[in-house]
Write a protein that holds these residues in place. Structure first.
Motif, PDB file in Angstrom:
ATOM      1  N   LYS A 428      45.224  25.216  39.041  1.00  0.00           N
ATOM      2  CA  LYS A 428      43.886  25.736  39.344  1.00  0.00           C
ATOM      3  C   LYS A 428      43.727  27.204  38.967  1.00  0.00           C
ATOM      4  CE  LYS A 428      42.973  22.464  43.058  1.00  0.00           C
ATOM      5  NZ  LYS A 428      43.115  22.233  44.489  1.00  0.00           N
ATOM      6  N   LYS A 429      44.852  27.872  38.641  1.00  0.00           N
ATOM      7  CA  LYS A 429      44.754  29.299  38.322  1.00  0.00           C
ATOM      8  C   LYS A 429      45.559  29.616  37.063  1.00  0.00           C
ATOM      9  CE  LYS A 429      44.469  30.955  43.136  1.00  0.00           C
ATOM     10  NZ  LYS A 429      45.302  30.030  43.923  1.00  0.00           N
ATOM     11  N   ILE A 430      45.088  30.663  36.350  1.00  0.00           N
ATOM     12  CA  ILE A 430      45.823  31.214  35.208  1.00  0.00           C
ATOM     13  C   ILE A 430      46.082  32.681  35.523  1.00  0.00           C
ATOM     14  CG2 ILE A 430      45.671  31.889  32.774  1.00  0.00           C
ATOM     15  CD1 ILE A 430      43.864  29.496  32.283  1.00  0.00           C
ATOM     16  N   ILE A 431      47.305  33.144  35.238  1.00  0.00           N
ATOM     17  CA  ILE A 431      47.610  34.576  35.395  1.00  0.00           C
ATOM     18  C   ILE A 431      47.883  35.127  34.000  1.00  0.00           C
ATOM     19  CG2 ILE A 431      49.188  36.255  36.424  1.00  0.00           C
ATOM     20  CD1 ILE A 431      49.614  34.075  38.628  1.00  0.00           C
ATOM     21  N   SER A 432      47.170  36.206  33.656  1.00  0.00           N
ATOM     22  CA  SER A 432      47.308  36.761  32.310  1.00  0.00           C
ATOM     23  C   SER A 432      47.661  38.239  32.385  1.00  0.00           C
ATOM     24  CB  SER A 432      46.005  36.567  31.532  1.00  0.00           C
ATOM     25  OG  SER A 432      44.966  37.333  32.127  1.00  0.00           O
ATOM     26  N   GLY A 433      48.347  38.705  31.337  1.00  0.00           N
ATOM     27  CA  GLY A 433      48.684  40.124  31.215  1.00  0.00           C
ATOM     28  C   GLY A 433      48.168  40.637  29.888  1.00  0.00           C
ATOM     29  N   GLY A 434      47.791  41.911  29.854  1.00  0.00           N
ATOM     30  CA  GLY A 434      47.182  42.456  28.648  1.00  0.00           C
ATOM     31  C   GLY A 434      47.913  43.651  28.077  1.00  0.00           C
TER      32      GLY A 434
END
Length: 621
Positions: A428-434
């Motif tokens: 249900k969730k996505i964790i992203s880094g930039g």
């Protein structure tokens, strides 16, 4: 960890390689036994059986292979390489039957541009790159150089290619920028003497040479998109064409058939059959990206064509239809992902595309293309329902794995490109880094998506994200020298690990009480997740950063790969290397262990994907 440790450890067994360096001109060859394809990848020469695809590897070069030649009898294969300025580049002659090095020849500086065998395997002629500019003739029996000479006159540019005569041991041809020369070997005096070909007002840059069996003429393919025909005995221009419709982006490669017709590969990907007399096009096929190799099988009823897109096609002379035999990445592979619970498939990403592969057949199943953008990272959702991917244009793209259909695009997810991504276990969730150092949590809704929280602590690019199995905690590694453990319920920092390095990868131990990290300082660090304290530090490699790391599901072993081009399997408790895999020609970008603990997949900056047998199969509990 010393070099002795690496030598003491066992070799990893290489099962298969997906990859082909399509930028080497005439790098794809068919062996005279008609059963094997020969082509370069990184610093390896690959022999691939045409019938069943079984591969063998010739290891010996210390840097990328730049040219390949096969002797007429098939006894020898010769390959040249590039190397750093100031060093000598090797030419290796391989004994084909033994699959071993017959001779290693060193004279050229920095690069070997081209190689050609004499008709009876007596001599090998080699051409150095633009920093070397010399032609050397070698005696294959004594493994010694007979003589050498500057390749082109001072008034002309660099020489780019050479080709031996088909009937005369003492005659070969060289060509390049405004230079066309027929050379004669004078063995008693140990000299090679050039004769300039006279082409009148025609000034051309020649990329390839083809000489028919009878040695009457020489065909030269030029960057201007035409073909020059020169009489070999007199050195006079006989013809030039096509006059009107020239080949776009130049003629990269030529092959002559028994009928006297020419196969022509151009820089625009146009592959044609044309008349050897009038240069009129008889048949044509448009391929993806520039054609760089044409290899005839037997009398020329079948031929193989290699392109810059790292694809190999098979044609039959009769119907002249392209059949795609093998595909691979033509630029650096950025990441690899393996779906949970299956080891049949894996996905890789690079510039322009994501590809899903069948593991055992090494066959591409799905290609998802986003032109002109690079996919930095990807992951399978744990239910297998979608592929989530991080792109350098700042977007997160979600695709269906079977069809490649776009399911969701999160616009402007990060301002300096998305560099790391992970999906939670509840899907249900996505964790992203930039690239700017922010970590963002996205909620997937039936109708779209919602940004839950932005966590700003990192000062530089987020390079890796791993989520704990209960979805309540995650760890992010960054180039600012910090690894942060985040609380995903309150969205605050729990712990922070600091080291004097640019972290590249981080892994949770399966029991989740410890972390292992690695990065540019070549150290592997073990850390306590409870309070972030250091437990131990290992010397991970002798040279170069560690770019990829993955831990087995039982937590007994982990694998690393990096700029030393070695895949290493470590015992987690003892901190010792148990196995080493040698085979990559470029820097390793990622390594992954398949979920059934039977296979290892590693990828590298030269576009190669290597599959190894994992040496510690799961213990039956």
């Amino acid at each position: 960890m010393t070099d002795d440790d690496v030598q003491d450890s066992s070799q990893l067994e290489l099962e298969a390689v997906i990859g082909f360096n399509g930028h080497v001109f005439s790098g794809l060859r068919v062996h005279p036994d008609r059963e094997h394809l020969i082509y370069p990848l990184g610093c390896t020469v690959i022999l691939k059986r045409i019938k069943d695809g079984k591969q063998e590897f010739l290891h010996g070069h210390t840097n990328n292979v730049s040219c390949i030649a096969v002797s007429k009898s098939g006894r020898y294969i010769a390959s040249g390489q590039v190397i750093f300025m100031g060093f000598k580049a090797d030419v290796i002659i391989w004994d084909y039957a033994q699959r071993a090095i017959y001779a290693r020849l060193q004279l050229h500086k920095a690069k070997v541009e081209a190689l050609s065998f004499s008709p009876t395997d007596k001599y090998l002629v080699s051409l150095g790159g633009q920093d070397d500019g010399s032609i050397v003739v070698w005696n294959i029996e004594t493994k010694q150089a007979i003589c050498g000479s500057p390749a082109s006159p001072h008034s002309a540019g660099h020489c780019l290619t050479i080709q031996y005569s088909n009937t005369n041991e003492n005659i070969f041809v060289s060509a390049g920028i405004n230079t066309l020369r027929v050379w004669e070997l004078d063995l008693p005096n140990r000299k090679i003497r050039p004769t300039e070909c006279r082409t009148g007002k025609l000034k051309r840059v020649v990329k390839c040479i083809e000489i028919p069996e009878d040695d009457e003429f020489i065909f030269f393919g030029t960057t201007s998109g035409d073909i020059m025909k020169v009489n070999l005995k007199t050195g006079l221009l006989n013809g030039c064409g096509p006059v009107k419709k020239k080949y776009s982006l130049g003629v990269n490669v030529l092959k002559i058939l028994k009928s006297g017709d020419l196969l022509v590969g151009s820089g625009s990907g146009l592959f044609t059959l044309c008349s050897g007399i009038s240069f009129k096009t008889l048949k044509e096929v448009q391929l993806e990206k520039g054609v760089t190799s044409i290899a005839l099988r037997g009398e020329g009823q079948h031929f193989f064509v290699g392109t810059e897109a790292a694809q190999i096609y098979r044609f039959s002379y009769g119907d002249f239809k392209a059949e795609l035999v093998s595909t691979s990445h033509s630029s650096a592979v950025m990441d690899v992902a393996i779906p949970f619970g299956t080891s049949e498939l894996f996905a890789t990403c690079s510039q322009d595309d994501i590809r899903v592969w069948h593991k055992d057949r090494s066959k591409e199943l799905v290609r998802i293309t986003v032109p002109n953008f690079t996919c930095n990272a990807l992951d399978f959702m744990i239910n297998g329902g979608s592929i989530i991917s991080a792109w350098n244009d700042g977007k997160i793209r979600v695709f269906a794995p079977e069809s490649g259909r776009p399911m969701l695009v999160i616009q402007n997810a990060h301002s300096m490109g998305v560099t790391a991504i992970a999906g939670t276990r509840d899907c249900k969730k996505i964790i992203s880094g930039g690239g700017e150092g922010q970590v963002r949590v996205w909620e997937l809704l039936p109708s779209g998506h919602r940004l839950l929280e932005t966590m700003k602590e990192h000062k530089a690019t987020v390079t890796c994200i791993k989520i704990k199995s209960d979805d309540k905690e995650c760890v992010t590694a960054s180039s600012d020298g910090a690894c942060i453990i985040w609380d995903l319920v309150r969205f605050v920092r729990n712990q922070m690990v600091l080291a004097n390095t640019l972290f590249r990868c981080v892994c949770y131990h399966p029991e989740e009480y410890q972390l292992i990290t690695s990065g540019t300082d070549r150290k592997i660090g073990y850390w306590e997740t409870y309070d972030g304290s250091a437990i131990r530090e290992l010397e991970g490699s002798q040279a170069g950063a560690i770019n990829g790391m993955h831990i087995s599901q039982d937590g007994t072993h982990f694998v690393t790969g990096g700029d030393d081009k070695l895949v290493k399997v470590w015992n987690y408790m003892h901190g010792k290397v148990t196995h080493v895999g040698v085979g990559h020609g470029g820097n390793i970008t990622t390594v992954k262990i398949c979920t059934n603990n039977r296979t290892l997949v590693s990828t590298s900056a030269d576009g190669a994907i290597l599959r190894w047998r994992y040496p510690h199969p799961p213990t039956s509990s």
